[in-house]
Structure formats: structure tokens, C-alpha cells
Design a protein around this motif. Structure first.
Motif, PDB file in Angstrom:
ATOM      1  N   LYS A 269     -19.732  43.229  79.107  1.00 41.02           N
ATOM      2  CA  LYS A 269     -20.056  42.885  77.719  1.00 41.02           C
ATOM      3  C   LYS A 269     -18.810  42.948  76.837  1.00 41.02           C
ATOM      4  N   GLN A 270     -18.016  44.013  76.990  1.00 41.59           N
ATOM      5  CA  GLN A 270     -16.810  44.130  76.183  1.00 41.59           C
ATOM      6  C   GLN A 270     -15.817  43.025  76.515  1.00 41.59           C
ATOM      7  N   ARG A 271     -15.691  42.721  77.812  1.00 45.00           N
ATOM      8  CA  ARG A 271     -14.760  41.658  78.212  1.00 45.00           C
ATOM      9  C   ARG A 271     -15.175  40.327  77.583  1.00 45.00           C
ATOM     10  N   MET A 272     -16.462  40.034  77.611  1.00 47.15           N
ATOM     11  CA  MET A 272     -16.958  38.797  77.024  1.00 47.15           C
ATOM     12  C   MET A 272     -16.682  38.765  75.523  1.00 47.15           C
ATOM     13  N   GLU A 273     -16.931  39.872  74.850  1.00 42.25           N
ATOM     14  CA  GLU A 273     -16.700  39.932  73.410  1.00 42.25           C
ATOM     15  C   GLU A 273     -15.224  39.746  73.085  1.00 42.25           C
ATOM     16  N   GLU A 274     -14.357  40.314  73.917  1.00 41.81           N
ATOM     17  CA  GLU A 274     -12.925  40.197  73.669  1.00 41.81           C
ATOM     18  C   GLU A 274     -12.418  38.782  73.921  1.00 41.81           C
ATOM     19  N   ILE A 275     -13.013  38.076  74.880  1.00 32.78           N
ATOM     20  CA  ILE A 275     -12.645  36.676  75.120  1.00 32.78           C
ATOM     21  C   ILE A 275     -13.001  35.828  73.906  1.00 32.78           C
ATOM     22  N   ILE A 276     -14.179  36.039  73.358  1.00 34.88           N
ATOM     23  CA  ILE A 276     -14.590  35.294  72.162  1.00 34.88           C
ATOM     24  C   ILE A 276     -13.686  35.640  70.984  1.00 34.88           C
ATOM     25  N   LYS A 277     -13.330  36.911  70.871  1.00 33.93           N
ATOM     26  CA  LYS A 277     -12.435  37.341  69.798  1.00 33.93           C
ATOM     27  C   LYS A 277     -11.048  36.710  69.958  1.00 33.93           C
ATOM     28  N   ALA A 278     -10.564  36.631  71.206  1.00 29.96           N
ATOM     29  CA  ALA A 278      -9.256  36.013  71.465  1.00 29.96           C
ATOM     30  C   ALA A 278      -9.273  34.536  71.076  1.00 29.96           C
ATOM     31  N   ALA A 279     -10.361  33.843  71.393  1.00 33.03           N
ATOM     32  CA  ALA A 279     -10.473  32.430  71.035  1.00 33.03           C
ATOM     33  C   ALA A 279     -10.466  32.248  69.521  1.00 33.03           C
ATOM     34  N   LYS A 280     -11.163  33.122  68.827  1.00 31.49           N
ATOM     35  CA  LYS A 280     -11.202  33.054  67.356  1.00 31.49           C
ATOM     36  C   LYS A 280      -9.808  33.296  66.776  1.00 31.49           C
ATOM     37  N   LEU A 281      -9.095  34.269  67.317  1.00 37.06           N
ATOM     38  CA  LEU A 281      -7.730  34.544  66.869  1.00 37.06           C
ATOM     39  C   LEU A 281      -6.819  33.339  67.123  1.00 37.06           C
ATOM     40  N   ALA A 282      -6.945  32.755  68.314  1.00 36.39           N
ATOM     41  CA  ALA A 282      -6.119  31.601  68.670  1.00 36.39           C
ATOM     42  C   ALA A 282      -6.383  30.433  67.732  1.00 36.39           C
ATOM     43  N   ASP A 283      -7.642  30.218  67.394  1.00 35.82           N
ATOM     44  CA  ASP A 283      -8.013  29.140  66.480  1.00 35.82           C
ATOM     45  C   ASP A 283      -7.427  29.393  65.094  1.00 35.82           C
ATOM     46  N   GLU A 284      -7.585  30.601  64.599  1.00 35.87           N
ATOM     47  CA  GLU A 284      -7.095  30.944  63.261  1.00 35.87           C
ATOM     48  C   GLU A 284      -5.573  30.903  63.192  1.00 35.87           C
ATOM     49  N   ALA A 285      -4.913  31.218  64.319  1.00 34.97           N
ATOM     50  CA  ALA A 285      -3.448  31.224  64.353  1.00 34.97           C
ATOM     51  C   ALA A 285      -2.867  29.823  64.506  1.00 34.97           C
ATOM     52  N   GLY A 286      -3.712  28.840  64.819  1.00 36.83           N
ATOM     53  CA  GLY A 286      -3.249  27.467  64.904  1.00 36.83           C
ATOM     54  C   GLY A 286      -2.912  26.975  66.292  1.00 36.83           C
ATOM     55  N   LEU A 287      -3.314  27.707  67.345  1.00 34.74           N
ATOM     56  CA  LEU A 287      -3.122  27.196  68.700  1.00 34.74           C
ATOM     57  C   LEU A 287      -4.082  26.026  68.938  1.00 34.74           C
ATOM     58  N   ASP A 288      -3.780  25.230  69.952  1.00 37.33           N
ATOM     59  CA  ASP A 288      -4.470  23.955  70.122  1.00 37.33           C
ATOM     60  C   ASP A 288      -5.612  23.964  71.133  1.00 37.33           C
ATOM     61  N   VAL A 289      -5.539  24.855  72.127  1.00 34.56           N
ATOM     62  CA  VAL A 289      -6.507  24.814  73.234  1.00 34.56           C
ATOM     63  C   VAL A 289      -6.860  26.233  73.648  1.00 34.56           C
ATOM     64  N   PHE A 290      -8.134  26.430  74.002  1.00 32.29           N
ATOM     65  CA  PHE A 290      -8.568  27.701  74.594  1.00 32.29           C
ATOM     66  C   PHE A 290      -9.411  27.394  75.825  1.00 32.29           C
ATOM     67  N   GLY A 291      -9.106  28.075  76.947  1.00 30.29           N
ATOM     68  CA  GLY A 291      -9.809  27.821  78.195  1.00 30.29           C
ATOM     69  C   GLY A 291     -10.417  29.072  78.801  1.00 30.29           C
ATOM     70  N   VAL A 292     -11.494  28.880  79.558  1.00 30.73           N
ATOM     71  CA  VAL A 292     -12.168  29.966  80.275  1.00 30.73           C
ATOM     72  C   VAL A 292     -12.429  29.527  81.706  1.00 30.73           C
ATOM     73  N   GLY A 293     -12.098  30.389  82.669  1.00 31.08           N
ATOM     74  CA  GLY A 293     -12.269  30.048  84.075  1.00 31.08           C
ATOM     75  C   GLY A 293     -13.628  30.425  84.632  1.00 31.08           C
ATOM     76  N   GLU A 294     -13.928  29.904  85.808  1.00 32.14           N
ATOM     77  CA  GLU A 294     -15.212  30.117  86.492  1.00 32.14           C
ATOM     78  C   GLU A 294     -15.008  30.927  87.770  1.00 32.14           C
ATOM     79  N   HIS A 295     -15.739  32.037  87.896  1.00 29.69           N
ATOM     80  CA  HIS A 295     -15.771  32.811  89.137  1.00 29.69           C
ATOM     81  C   HIS A 295     -17.197  33.307  89.363  1.00 29.69           C
ATOM     82  N   HIS A 296     -17.504  33.597  90.603  1.00 25.40           N
ATOM     83  CA  HIS A 296     -18.849  34.071  90.955  1.00 25.40           C
ATOM     84  C   HIS A 296     -18.707  35.375  91.734  1.00 25.40           C
ATOM     85  N   ARG A 297     -18.154  36.373  91.019  1.00 23.06           N
ATOM     86  CA  ARG A 297     -17.854  37.669  91.623  1.00 23.06           C
ATOM     87  C   ARG A 297     -18.118  38.770  90.602  1.00 23.06           C
ATOM     88  N   LEU A 298     -18.378  39.982  91.079  1.00 23.44           N
ATOM     89  CA  LEU A 298     -18.641  41.099  90.179  1.00 23.44           C
ATOM     90  C   LEU A 298     -17.392  41.576  89.446  1.00 23.44           C
TER      91      LEU A 298
END
Length: 359
Positions: A38-67
Motif C-alpha cells: 500500500k505504501q509503495r503504491m501511494e509513493e508511486i502516485i506521489k512520485a508521478a504527481k511530483l514529476a507532473d508538477e515539476a514539469g517532466l514529460d513522461v511517467f511510466g509504471v512496469g508490470e510484474h506478477h510477483r509478491l
């Protein structure tokens, strides 16, 4: 049209600069603690928001099927991110194309495109693990054939609202209505390539973008990949100005080169230790080896802002690429350091690179 606006914007601002996360759940090597999913997910969303506000152009998230990874469904996470961001492009990094149904993939990212007002993209790849094959009932012996067939079908879905199609590994389609349709005329799709020139050639032949996965070594190794990509595109009559190249890789920025090496080494070492262990490889890099990996002629983006700028421009001389995607949150790195890197990348590196690469 959204695609035309994006192309004009790219020509005006120069190279696109972004970040991506694979959402690993490895313990912090300095504290031994692993944060919750849950914390990791929240921090990813927070990082994307920071990147957007800072003026970066792209944000990506990868796919895995592991614990030991937090994200198995990039379009779901990116849809959440779309609601807290305004302009940043949202891409998978990567979608494991061998083991996903292309129709479902198109529908999910078309939905993301609608929710984000035309910001959805896909980087299609094969991933670092094979867990999705047994999980979704695919045969590993069809590894390459599945990728090619799924990619060709996705490209057809991208072009047509009603699709008739026959293949070997999926049920046929007859005048199938493919909905919803995205805001963009087509969802931009890139093929992630790190190992074989053949994959780069296929991306050129099929007209997708090329995302080079460069995690170390001499970047000159990848120049033939880009050359073959463009040659293959030209042979099929594609306009070379439409063939986009991205460089993706690990990055860490600090006040000085030495400080960056000091701070990043524990996390980089931990990341590769965990990853190699899963593949049955007992390999770690010594501090001396790591410093060599960070040298000026190597691909790892670790150093001061000025050092990172110089490395990006050396890559640009080799590849003439249009996009850089940096992975900065590996190996259990605490969010404070991730946020600091986003700020440095956006304010100290990106403006210089855009100016130097602006058409």
C-alpha cells in the motif's frame, strides 16, 4: 488532434525527459525494512504527481506478477495517477505483451486515454521474469511467436474500429467492434529492446517506437540496434521523422559525482542482488566495479547534474533519440531520495537537455 499537438510540442521543447518505476518491494539495505504494498503504491502516485508538477514529460509504471513487486496492472495504477496529474504522459514500462490479450490491452489503455485526456502510451516488452506465462496459461515454447502476433493484432486494433483477424494463438475476430476508442487517433506504442538487434528490426518494420533498455556497459553497443531500426523502417516506406527512439536506464543525481556514487551504490547493489538471486545467479558488483560502471564512457546515469547532462548528450550523439526515461526508485530507496532526484532531474538537467536538443 492530440497527436499533432504532442508532435509540435516535442519539436518545441526538445527531448522529452521522464521517469518510470518497476515498483520493486525490496528491503532498504541501510535499515533492513521493507515498506508495505500500500505504501509503495501511494509513493508511486506521489512520485508521478511530483514529476507532473515539476514539469517532466513522461511517467511510466512496469508490470510484474510477483509478491516482491507492487504493480501487476499498469493501466489501473496509471488511471489513478491520471486523476492527480494534468499534463504528464502516462505509459506502461513495460507491458508483458506475450501474455496479455491484445483486445483487453487496447480497451484498458483506450480507457486510460479517455480518463487522462489523451495521455496514454504503451511500452511493450518481455519483462525480466516468466511468471506470467503459467499464470495466464501461455506456453513458453511460443515465446517469440506470441509477442509478434500480439503486437501485430494490437497495431490493427489501433487502426480500425471494426476488426477482422485470424491468428494462431487467439480466437478469430470477425467485424468485432473495438471499444472504447481513445482520444488520440492511435495509442502510441513503443517496443522495449535490450538484447537482440532482431527485436529492433521488427519494431522498425512494424512502425512502433523503439525504447532501448540500457542498464550499464558501453552505450556504443546499442548503436547497431538504432541503425537497424531505422533501416528496417525505411525499407517498409516509413518516414524516419515518425520513428521515435527512447533511452531508458537507471539514474541517480546528487551534488557531486562522488556523493552520487556513495549514496546510490547500496541501492543499486541491493537491486541487482535481489534480481540475480531470483534468476539463480550469485552476482554482486564490488564498490570498485560500480565506480567503473559510473565512469564517463559508461551508460549508467549516476553523478552530478552536470555529469548526467554530459552523459545524456553523449547518448544523443549516438542515437539522436527523442526521449529519456530514468528509473530512480530501485533497491528499497526511501521516497525522500526519490523526490530529491525528481527535483534535480526536472530543474537542473531537463532544461539544459531540452535547450540542446530543441529543433
Amino acid at each position: 488532434m492530440v497527436e499533432e499537438r504532442n508532435l509540435k510540442a516535442a519539436n518545441q521543447i526538445g527531448m522529452e525527459i521522464g521517469i518510470y518505476s518497476l515498483a520493486d518491494l525490496y528491503p532498504d539495505p541501510l535499515t533492513g525494512k521493507t515498506i508495505s504494498v500500500k505504501q509503495r503504491m501511494e509513493e508511486i502516485i506521489k512520485a508521478a504527481k511530483l514529476a507532473d508538477e515539476a514539469g517532466l514529460d513522461v511517467f511510466g509504471v512496469g508490470e510484474h506478477h510477483r509478491l516482491d513487486y507492487a504493480v501487476s496492472s499498469p493501466p489501473v495504477v496509471l488511471s489513478a495517477i491520471s486523476q492527480v496529474t494534468k499534463r504528464i504522459k502516462l505509459t506502461s514500462a513495460t507491458t508483458v505483451l506475450n501474455t496479455v490479450d491484445p483486445v483487453r490491452l487496447f480497451e484498458d489503455f483506450a480507457t486510460l486515454d479517455l480518463l487522462s485526456n489523451g495521455r496514454a502510451e504503451i511500452i511493450a516488452g518481455r519483462g525480466a521474469f516468466l511468471d506470467s506465462f503459467p499464470l495466464f496459461g501461455f506456453d513458453l515454447t511460443n515465446y517469440d511467436e506470441l509477442f509478434e502476433e500480439h503486437l501485430e493484432l494490437f497495431l490493427k486494433l489501433n487502426e480500425q474500429q471494426l476488426v477482422t483477424w485470424n491468428g494462431r494463438y487467439r480466437s478469430s475476430l470477425k467485424e468485432a467492434a473495438i471499444s472504447p476508442r481513445p482520444i488520440q487517433q492511435q495509442i502510441p506504442i513503443w517496443v522495449g529492446v535490450g538484447g537482440t538487434v532482431k527485436s529492433a528490426e521488427r519494431a522498425g518494420r512494424l512502425g512502433t517506437g523503439l525504447a532501448l533498455v540500457i542498464l550499464g556497459g558501453d552505450p556504443c553497443f546499442f548503436q547497431p540496434f538504432v541503425d537497424r531500426y531505422r533501416e528496417s523502417a525505411a525499407l517498409t516506406g516509413r518516414a524516419l521523422e515518425d520513428m521515435k527512439v527512447a533511452v531508458t536506464g537507471h539514474a541517480y543525481i546528487s551534488k557531486t559525482n562522488q556523493q552520487a556514487i556513495e549514496e546510490y551504490y547500496p541501492y543499486h547493489s541491493n537491486y541487482w542482488h535481489q534480481l540475480n538471486r531470483h534468476h539463480g545467479v550469485n552476482k554482486t558488483w564490488s564498490r570498485v566495479e560500480f565506480e567503473q560502471m559510473c565512469s564517463k564512457d559508461k551508460a549508467l546515469f549516476v553523478g552530478s547534474s552536470q555529469e548526467i547532462i554530459e552523459k545524456i548528450m553523449r547518448h544523443y550523439e549516438l542515437f539522436g533519440h527523442q526521449r529519456l526515461l530514468a528509473q530512480i526508485d530501485i533497491g528499497g530507496m526511501p521516497f525522500k531520495k526519490v523526490a530529491e532526484n525528481i527535483e534535480r532531474l526536472a530543474t537542473e538537467v531537463a532544461p539544459v537537455i531540452r535547450k540542446e536538443t530543441r529543433k
